[in-house]
Design a protein around this motif. Structure first.
Motif, PDB file in Angstrom:
ATOM      1  N   SER A  17      50.678  43.439  39.465  1.00  0.00           N
ATOM      2  CA  SER A  17      49.735  43.471  38.344  1.00  0.00           C
ATOM      3  C   SER A  17      48.416  42.818  38.720  1.00  0.00           C
ATOM      4  CB  SER A  17      50.338  42.780  37.124  1.00  0.00           C
ATOM      5  OG  SER A  17      50.561  41.413  37.420  1.00  0.00           O
ATOM      6  N   GLY A  18      48.457  41.700  39.438  1.00  0.00           N
ATOM      7  CA  GLY A  18      47.225  41.050  39.857  1.00  0.00           C
ATOM      8  C   GLY A  18      46.417  41.914  40.803  1.00  0.00           C
ATOM      9  N   VAL A  19      47.111  42.604  41.726  1.00  0.00           N
ATOM     10  CA  VAL A  19      46.403  43.482  42.665  1.00  0.00           C
ATOM     11  C   VAL A  19      45.731  44.638  41.933  1.00  0.00           C
ATOM     12  CG1 VAL A  19      46.724  45.078  44.580  1.00  0.00           C
ATOM     13  CG2 VAL A  19      47.835  42.846  44.624  1.00  0.00           C
ATOM     14  N   SER A  20      46.454  45.250  40.963  1.00  0.00           N
ATOM     15  CA  SER A  20      45.872  46.369  40.210  1.00  0.00           C
ATOM     16  C   SER A  20      44.673  45.916  39.378  1.00  0.00           C
ATOM     17  CB  SER A  20      46.936  46.988  39.301  1.00  0.00           C
ATOM     18  OG  SER A  20      47.412  46.023  38.390  1.00  0.00           O
ATOM     19  N   GLN A  21      44.749  44.716  38.790  1.00  0.00           N
ATOM     20  CA  GLN A  21      43.609  44.208  38.031  1.00  0.00           C
ATOM     21  C   GLN A  21      42.419  43.954  38.933  1.00  0.00           C
ATOM     22  OE1 GLN A  21      44.909  40.765  35.896  1.00  0.00           O
ATOM     23  NE2 GLN A  21      46.186  41.921  34.450  1.00  0.00           N
ATOM     24  N   ALA A  22      42.678  43.428  40.114  1.00  0.00           N
ATOM     25  CA  ALA A  22      41.577  43.190  41.046  1.00  0.00           C
ATOM     26  C   ALA A  22      40.927  44.505  41.479  1.00  0.00           C
ATOM     27  CB  ALA A  22      42.099  42.441  42.276  1.00  0.00           C
TER      28      ALA A  22
ATOM     29  N   MET B  78      31.427  39.681  35.609  1.00  0.00           N
ATOM     30  CA  MET B  78      32.545  40.376  36.241  1.00  0.00           C
ATOM     31  C   MET B  78      32.877  39.763  37.605  1.00  0.00           C
ATOM     32  SD  MET B  78      33.372  42.551  33.999  1.00  0.00           S
ATOM     33  CE  MET B  78      34.544  43.483  34.938  1.00  0.00           C
ATOM     34  N   ARG B  79      31.846  39.312  38.326  1.00  0.00           N
ATOM     35  CA  ARG B  79      32.117  38.661  39.613  1.00  0.00           C
ATOM     36  C   ARG B  79      32.876  37.361  39.409  1.00  0.00           C
ATOM     37  NH1 ARG B  79      26.334  39.287  42.844  1.00  0.00           N
ATOM     38  NH2 ARG B  79      26.497  41.539  43.290  1.00  0.00           N
ATOM     39  N   ASP B  80      32.440  36.570  38.416  1.00  0.00           N
ATOM     40  CA  ASP B  80      33.158  35.317  38.142  1.00  0.00           C
ATOM     41  C   ASP B  80      34.603  35.583  37.751  1.00  0.00           C
ATOM     42  OD1 ASP B  80      30.809  34.014  38.649  1.00  0.00           O
ATOM     43  OD2 ASP B  80      30.199  33.899  36.529  1.00  0.00           O
ATOM     44  N   GLU B  81      34.805  36.598  36.898  1.00  0.00           N
ATOM     45  CA  GLU B  81      36.184  36.933  36.512  1.00  0.00           C
ATOM     46  C   GLU B  81      37.003  37.380  37.716  1.00  0.00           C
ATOM     47  OE1 GLU B  81      36.042  39.801  33.460  1.00  0.00           O
ATOM     48  OE2 GLU B  81      35.205  38.445  31.925  1.00  0.00           O
ATOM     49  N   LEU B  82      36.369  38.133  38.609  1.00  0.00           N
ATOM     50  CA  LEU B  82      37.084  38.600  39.805  1.00  0.00           C
ATOM     51  C   LEU B  82      37.492  37.417  40.681  1.00  0.00           C
ATOM     52  CD1 LEU B  82      38.011  41.016  41.493  1.00  0.00           C
ATOM     53  CD2 LEU B  82      35.739  41.083  42.512  1.00  0.00           C
ATOM     54  N   LYS B  83      36.576  36.454  40.820  1.00  0.00           N
ATOM     55  CA  LYS B  83      36.932  35.287  41.627  1.00  0.00           C
ATOM     56  C   LYS B  83      38.055  34.496  40.978  1.00  0.00           C
ATOM     57  CE  LYS B  83      32.336  34.690  43.685  1.00  0.00           C
ATOM     58  NZ  LYS B  83      31.137  33.811  43.761  1.00  0.00           N
ATOM     59  N   GLN B  84      37.992  34.335  39.654  1.00  0.00           N
ATOM     60  CA  GLN B  84      39.068  33.611  38.973  1.00  0.00           C
ATOM     61  C   GLN B  84      40.412  34.317  39.132  1.00  0.00           C
ATOM     62  OE1 GLN B  84      37.879  33.080  34.934  1.00  0.00           O
ATOM     63  NE2 GLN B  84      36.188  31.658  35.401  1.00  0.00           N
ATOM     64  N   ARG B  85      40.385  35.639  38.995  1.00  0.00           N
ATOM     65  CA  ARG B  85      41.639  36.391  39.148  1.00  0.00           C
ATOM     66  C   ARG B  85      42.195  36.258  40.574  1.00  0.00           C
ATOM     67  NH1 ARG B  85      42.006  40.447  35.135  1.00  0.00           N
ATOM     68  NH2 ARG B  85      41.409  39.443  33.180  1.00  0.00           N
ATOM     69  N   GLU B  86      41.297  36.286  41.554  1.00  0.00           N
ATOM     70  CA  GLU B  86      41.774  36.146  42.928  1.00  0.00           C
ATOM     71  C   GLU B  86      42.367  34.763  43.170  1.00  0.00           C
ATOM     72  OE1 GLU B  86      38.429  37.054  45.308  1.00  0.00           O
ATOM     73  OE2 GLU B  86      38.604  39.244  45.094  1.00  0.00           O
ATOM     74  N   ALA B  87      41.702  33.734  42.593  1.00  0.00           N
ATOM     75  CA  ALA B  87      42.247  32.377  42.752  1.00  0.00           C
ATOM     76  C   ALA B  87      43.613  32.255  42.064  1.00  0.00           C
ATOM     77  CB  ALA B  87      41.270  31.363  42.167  1.00  0.00           C
TER      78      ALA B  87
END
Length: 628
Positions: free
Chosen positions: A392-397, A460-469
């Motif tokens: 799920s995390g990979v698909s969201q990223a 969106m970039r900040d959200e992407l970084k948070q999701r990756e972390a």
């Protein structure tokens, strides 16, 4: 014999008795041009003057010689036209026609359905026969109500005749050649309000209203849609026919309505359950067809949208060409050769074309914005939850990356449009200030859109970084859990192996040794459990405690102090009112849940009887410390 003289609404400037040329009316059967004997102003003649004898027919009708009519019958003046229609053109004392622009007589407001007129200024010797002959030429008279004074009321058969009678107002009437006041008078005709006229008018209005209601009802009945046909009752024959109709695409809606009615009536039983099941199954088979038709219509709608978009783009391009033509014509090279009127027309045409061009451009940009929003909505749709958190995390990223790419493309497109507008503004500098203002507005709108897109891109970039972390943290936690599970499995295997070895080496008669072995097994088990508890980390320790945060610990301390001061307890509302002085965000339900999680510290008691029953919380920490 009577004589009529029109004097208007003012008094006559002369005495009609001294005039030798009166206007005379005679009977229709006798001669039309009779005249009275000449009158002398001498005293002798005044003494010897006698009343002229009337003809044997009595008072004559109000007809006059057509040869004396010098005014044409088609006078445009409405007053003169009405008098001409009655055969009585307005004629002066000398027989000459009056001017056609005389004002009509003043009247009161006309009552509805008026057929009655008031006639005043009659001679005292006037009779009903005289009134009938004077006003009978206007139309049929149904009744005359004469008063003892010098007035009467005349009721006509029709309403239009009242208008003709009004034009007799202002005429001076004289019976024969008499100069007595009882034989002369000046007519005043006006509308009169009669109950009979009002009653007939109301009856006629009611009849017209009934006819209008009837006509409207007929029109509504004609336009009303027909009622649906009645539903047939259930039978074996109708059931078989309905099954064939349900399979037909054209008769499906009507057949489904009948099937629904039968099901609501309760026609299903054990004997015909199979028939109903087959009909329901046939109805279910139409779902695929309906979905196909829907997709086909959606495809046609998309094609129509694309066609409209392409046609609109072509129209906008042609508008741009026309605007460029006007811009080229407004340059100094060609502008000086046009006349002033031509320049005015060119300015007006250019403004109209620019307004239409801007309107179509806004429409086209709106369509593009809607498409981009639909694409972004499709991209922003939530990905379905998978079993593993990693997937799920990979698909969201990946979804966030795709949305980031689409936002970048939109940003580049906006930048290109801004550059094009800047270039056009640099080329067309001699154009008037209105065009500059429109370009500046467009630039400001595009700059605002760019700023909004940049802000959205940064978010969106900040959200992407948070999701990756978060994804990295979850992976690390997963690896740690796997290691802990492996360690526990190894410890259990070692424990089982040692236990089996001790059992083999020990004898069945040695009870003391068995007890020692059991103690060693228990010690090893406790060591393994303690090791597993230490490896679980502080998160599991915190999860078992009833206090989850430092804020809750502070609340527990404040509430304990508050309840310690109140030995008889306090209600939850009283406690919350005290706590809300310190923090307004405190919720009573939150406080009650916290108190219920600490039964050894706080105890709830019921006090009072009947309607005064109340729940109170008491502090029992001193008693609970002993029990725990």
């Amino acid at each position: 014999m009577f004589l009529l003289q029109y004097t208007g609404l003012n008094a006559l400037p002369f005495d009609p008795a001294t005039n030798n040329d009166p206007l005379q009316f005679n009977g229709s059967s006798g001669p039309l041009g009779t005249e009275c004997a000449p009158l002398d102003n001498t005293a002798e003649n005044g003494k010897k003057r006698k009343r002229a004898s009337l003809p044997p027919e009595g008072i004559c009708n109000m007809t006059m010689d057509s040869n004396s009519m010098t005014m044409p019958m088609s006078d445009p003046n409405p007053w003169a036209a009405a008098m001409n229609n009655m055969g009585m053109p307005p004629i002066g004392m000398t027989g000459q026609p009056l001017l056609p622009d005389l004002p009509p007589p003043a009247t009161r407001e006309r009552p509805p359905g008026c057929k009655t007129v008031f006639v005043g200024g009659l001679p005292e010797n006037a009779t009903e026969q005289l009134i009938m002959e004077v006003f009978g030429q206007c139309g049929d008279i149904t009744a005359i109500r004469k008063s003892k004074k010098n007035f009467c009321h005349i009721r006509f058969a029709e309403e239009p005749t009242v208008d003709k009678a009004l034009f007799l107002s202002g005429y001076r009437i004289r019976l024969g050649s008499s100069t007595d006041k009882k034989d002369t008078g000046r007519l005043h005709v006006d509308f009169a309000q009669a109950r009979d006229d009002l009653y007939e008018w109301e009856c006629r209005q009611r009849m017209l209203a009934r006819e209008e209601r009837h006509r409207r009802k007929l029109e509504e009945d004609r336009l009303r849609p027909p009622s649906p046909p009645p539903i047939v009752h259930y039978s074996e024959h109708e059931c078989s026919q309905l099954g064939d109709k349900i399979k037909d695409d054209g008769k499906f809606p009507e057949a489904v309505r009948v099937l629904l009615t039968w099901l609501e009536r309760g026609e299903v039983n054990r004997r015909n359950a199979n028939n109903f099941y087959s009909m329901i199954q046939s109805s279910n088979s139409h779902i695929r067809r309906l979905i196909g038709e829907k997709s086909q219509h959606e495809k046609e709608m998309e094609e129509a949208k694309d066609k409209f978009k392409s046609a609109l783009a072509g129209i906008v391009a042609q508008f741009e060409q026309i605007v460029s033509v006007f811009q080229a014509a407004s340059k100094q090279k060609a502008w000086d050769h046009f006349s002033k009127a031509q320049r005015k027309n060119l300015d007006m045409w250019r403004k109209q074309v620019e307004e239409i061009r801007n309107m179509h451009n806004e429409q086209l940009m709106g369509i593009r914005r809607e498409e981009e929003m639909e694409m972004s909505d499709d991209d922003m749709e939530d990905v379905p939850d998978s079993k593993d958190s990693e997937d799920s995390g990979v698909s969201q990223a990946e979804a966030l990356k795709e949305e980031n790419d689409s936002l970048r493309c939109q940003l580049d497109a906006y930048r290109n449009e801004v550059e094009l507008l800047k270039q056009e503004q640099g080329k067309n500098q001699p154009v008037h200030s209105e065009e500059d203002s429109t370009h500046s507005q467009q630039l400001s709108f595009l700059q605002q859109a760019l700023q909004g897109m940049q802000k959205q891109l940064l978010k969106m970039r900040d959200e992407l970084k948070q999701r990756e972390a978060e994804l990295e943290k979850s992976l690390e936690d997963k690896q740690q859990l796997k290691l802990q599970v492996q360690n526990l499995k190894e410890g259990l295997q070692k424990l089982q192996s040692t236990h089996t070895m001790q059992l083999e080496m020990s004898n069945p008669g040695d009870g003391g040794k068995d007890d020692g072995n059991n103690k060693t097994v228990e010690a090893t088990l406790s060591a393994v459990v303690s090791c597993s508890q230490e490896k679980r980390g502080p998160t599991e320790k915190n999860s078992t405690s009833p206090i989850h945060s430092e804020r809750e610990a502070l609340l527990v301390g404040i509430i304990s102090t508050f309840l310690h001061v109140h030995p008889f307890g306090a209600s939850i509302e009283y406690i919350c009112s005290y706590l809300q002085r310190l923090d307004t965000k405190i919720n009573p339900s939150e406080v009650e849940a916290l108190l219920s999680r600490l039964p050894c510290t706080f105890r709830q008691e019921l006090t009072g009887v009947g309607a005064s029953l109340e729940k109170r919380w008491n502090f029992c920490g001193f008693e609970g410390i002993k029990s725990t």
